[in-house]
Design a protein around this motif. Structure first.
Motif, PDB file in Angstrom:
ATOM      1  N   UNK A 214       5.289  12.794  -8.372  1.00  0.00           N
ATOM      2  CA  UNK A 214       5.731  11.608  -9.121  1.00  0.00           C
ATOM      3  C   UNK A 214       6.428  10.660  -8.150  1.00  0.00           C
ATOM      4  N   UNK A 215       6.195   9.372  -8.299  1.00  0.00           N
ATOM      5  CA  UNK A 215       6.879   8.394  -7.466  1.00  0.00           C
ATOM      6  C   UNK A 215       8.347   8.336  -7.868  1.00  0.00           C
ATOM      7  N   UNK A 216       9.193   7.972  -6.904  1.00  0.00           N
ATOM      8  CA  UNK A 216      10.629   7.859  -7.193  1.00  0.00           C
ATOM      9  C   UNK A 216      10.855   6.931  -8.372  1.00  0.00           C
ATOM     10  N   UNK A 217      10.093   5.841  -8.405  1.00  0.00           N
ATOM     11  CA  UNK A 217      10.256   4.856  -9.485  1.00  0.00           C
ATOM     12  C   UNK A 217       9.975   5.461 -10.849  1.00  0.00           C
ATOM     13  N   UNK A 218       8.943   6.309 -10.930  1.00  0.00           N
ATOM     14  CA  UNK A 218       8.591   6.950 -12.208  1.00  0.00           C
ATOM     15  C   UNK A 218       9.734   7.842 -12.680  1.00  0.00           C
TER      16      UNK A 218
ATOM     17  N   UNK B 206       8.051  31.361  -9.496  1.00  0.00           N
ATOM     18  CA  UNK B 206       8.929  31.378 -10.675  1.00  0.00           C
ATOM     19  C   UNK B 206       8.447  30.370 -11.731  1.00  0.00           C
ATOM     20  N   UNK B 207       7.217  29.991 -11.686  1.00  0.00           N
ATOM     21  CA  UNK B 207       6.511  29.138 -12.659  1.00  0.00           C
ATOM     22  C   UNK B 207       7.008  27.687 -12.712  1.00  0.00           C
ATOM     23  N   UNK B 208       8.346  27.527 -12.787  1.00  0.00           N
ATOM     24  CA  UNK B 208       8.954  26.184 -12.878  1.00  0.00           C
ATOM     25  C   UNK B 208       8.333  25.340 -13.987  1.00  0.00           C
TER      26      UNK B 208
ATOM     27  N   UNK C 191      14.065  16.845 -11.919  1.00  0.00           N
ATOM     28  CA  UNK C 191      13.850  15.828 -10.869  1.00  0.00           C
ATOM     29  C   UNK C 191      13.058  16.438  -9.718  1.00  0.00           C
ATOM     30  N   UNK C 192      13.479  17.643  -9.284  1.00  0.00           N
ATOM     31  CA  UNK C 192      12.828  18.289  -8.147  1.00  0.00           C
ATOM     32  C   UNK C 192      11.368  18.612  -8.466  1.00  0.00           C
ATOM     33  N   UNK C 193      11.105  19.092  -9.695  1.00  0.00           N
ATOM     34  CA  UNK C 193       9.727  19.460 -10.057  1.00  0.00           C
ATOM     35  C   UNK C 193       8.822  18.224 -10.100  1.00  0.00           C
TER      36      UNK C 193
END
Lengths: 300, 221
Positions: A211-215, B87-89, A203-205
């Motif tokens: 990315x939009x929240x909706x996506x 850290x690439x992620x 989610x964070x990445x």
């Protein structure tokens, strides 16, 4: 690896740790479907009790204390029959033969010749046109002008008692259904949140990449909607099979338990069991969406 | 392109990690950010790629003042930035190809549309034969190159890289720097945080140095 495999990998992994949660959802869906089926059985049984007694009435005419040639049991019965046949809303009128009346008292008094000398009342069975209203007070008053020792029983007392019993059963079934529905909703919601916890990095990445929240929410919604739909469909399907098997036992001639309604569901009722996986999937969908959006709101 | 004015940053009640940082990155420039470990390089990058909000000061990104911008405008800003995380992620369940293609998918591009670009780029970073490998089966250097390919695939307006050559041998490092240079010539503003003195010496680009949370301009490119 083929082109198809290379492109468009799922953004969310098919998590291996989800199996126990899927099992929990399947079991809860099974119980919810059983409760739903039971409430439908109770409802159907209560309806059949109502239909069995409602729409009928019984007139009882007692032997006059001082019968005369013009006023005796036979003339009063005949007059009552005339009135009943002439009453609007009455469909059929059937006097009960003396022999049948004797049979009714036989278990208590025996079938001796002596019984014939007893002043047994005459019974008249009448049925009411379905949906038609008959004014029982007025009917009783009219009958008493020709047969003072008559009374009318419209079974209200029995019906109301059976109604109370049936309602108690239905409400109990609904309460159980509601409790299991709440537990199922909690299980689905918990499973969804646990899965999200494991995917926090993704989610964070995605968020970081713009990315939009909706996506992001959509990716999760579909993931959990489908996995919950599959798990709860298995549970509800097993419950459906259980009801079919119960119906099959009766069909195969296994003695039903006295006073219990038939345990099989008919096809229209079985269709209602689909509500369980559909509702579960909807709960998973909503939980996933709300949870993802809540997580995203916390990230800058 | 990017402007920091008196930016300060602290995590919670802790000490300030960045103090009065003021600088500007013009469009199409190439800049190195250096400094000892713990000097605040990663924090500065995080402020630039919108992962953190500053405790004070003003940041303007692509002409947008972040303090007054609506949050709903951030995703579009973030999509204009390519980031190589230290850290690439990478997403471990996706192939190298899918990881690199992710920004294009997020931008709504169709698979047929980008397949060739992604394959070419993976070939460029020397991973033409590892396209279908999942990150856990790749070496550290290979993962780093996937991360770099992902950052540059969408030709972002701004490329931020945190120690992008830390895990690769000097030959690959030079190749990656050439890739960044190529992107820069196409118009991308590049900022690379690194310890690698050799890399900086070979280039004639601007160098900014962070010391104890303060920014010092060492060389104008």
């Amino acid at each position: 690896m083929s082109e198809k495999q290379r492109v468009r990998g799922r953004i969310l992994p098919r998590e291996k740790g989800a199996a126990p949660l899927d099992v929990v959802i399947a079991v809860m869906a099974f119980l919810a479907a059983l409760a739903l089926g039971a409430s439908m059985l109770a409802d159907r049984q209560a309806e059949s009790w109502r239909e069995g007694l409602a729409g009928r009435l019984t007139v009882q005419i007692l032997q006059p204390e001082h019968p005369t040639s013009s006023r005796n049991l036979n003339t009063e019965t005949e007059a009552a029959l005339q009135i009943l046949r002439g009453t609007r809303g009455i469909l059929t009128v059937t006097p009960m033969p003396d022999a049948d009346a004797a049979k009714l008292v036989a278990p208590w008094l025996g079938a001796d010749a002596m019984v014939k000398d007893l002043p047994l009342p005459r019974l008249i069975d009448a049925s009411i046109v379905p949906g038609e209203h008959v004014d029982f007070a007025q009917l009783t008053a009219r009958l008493q002008t020709v047969a003072p020792d008559s009374n009318v029983d419209d079974h209200t007392r029995w019906i109301s008692r059976l109604q109370t019993l049936a309602n108690t059963i239905i409400y109990a079934a609904y309460t159980i259904l509601a409790l299991i529905a709440v537990a199922t909703a909690a299980a689905v919601s918990f499973a969804t949140r646990a899965g999200l916890e494991a995917h926090h990095d993704i989610v964070a990445l995605l968020h970081q990449m713009g990315a939009h929240s909706g996506f992001i929410a959509r990716a999760f919604e579909w993931h959990y909607l489908l996995s919950t739909l599959a798990a709860s469909a298995v549970g509800a399907g097993l419950a459906g099979i259980a009801f079919l098997a119960a119906g099959g036992l009766e069909f195969a001639g296994v003695e039903p338990v006295p006073f219990l309604p038939p345990l099989g569901l008919n096809p229209q009722e079985l269709v209602w069991l689909l509500a369980v996986p559909l509702a579960s999937a909807a709960i998973a969908w909503a939980t996933a969406r709300l949870s993802v959006l809540a997580v995203l709101r916390e990230i800058y | 392109m990017i402007r920091f004015e008196n930016v300060g940053m602290r995590y919670g009640p802790g000490p300030e990690v960045l103090r009065d940082v003021t600088f500007q990155l013009e469009p199409g420039t190439f800049t190195f950010l250096t400094g000892p470990s713990g000097a605040g390089k990663s924090t500065l990058l995080k402020l630039m790629y919108l992962a953190e909000a500053p405790s004070r000061g003003l940041i303007t990104l692509f002409g947008t003042d972040l303090a007054t911008a609506r949050r709903s405008a951030f995703p579009a800003l973030r999509r204009r930035i390519g980031v190589v995380f230290q850290d690439f992620r990478l997403l471990p369940h996706l192939s190298a190809f899918d990881n690199v293609a992710l920004p294009l998918r997020l931008a709504g591009r169709k698979t047929d549309d980008y397949t060739r670009d992604v394959e070419e780029l993976l070939g460029w970073v020397g991973l033409g034969d590892r396209m279908n490998a999942k990150p856990p089966t790749l070496s550290g250097g290979e993962q780093q190159r996937v991360a770099i390919a992902r950052a540059v695939v969408g030709q972002p307006d701004l490329l931020l890289a945190d120690e992008p050559t830390g895990n690769v041998d000097p030959e690959i490092a030079q190749r990656l720097i050439r890739l960044f240079g190529e992107l820069n010539r196409l118009g991308t503003t590049v900022l690379i945080a690194t310890h690698d003195r050799g890399l900086i010496e070979r280039s004639r680009s601007r160098e900014m140095r962070l010391v104890d949370g303060r920014l010092v301009e060492l060389r104008r490119g």
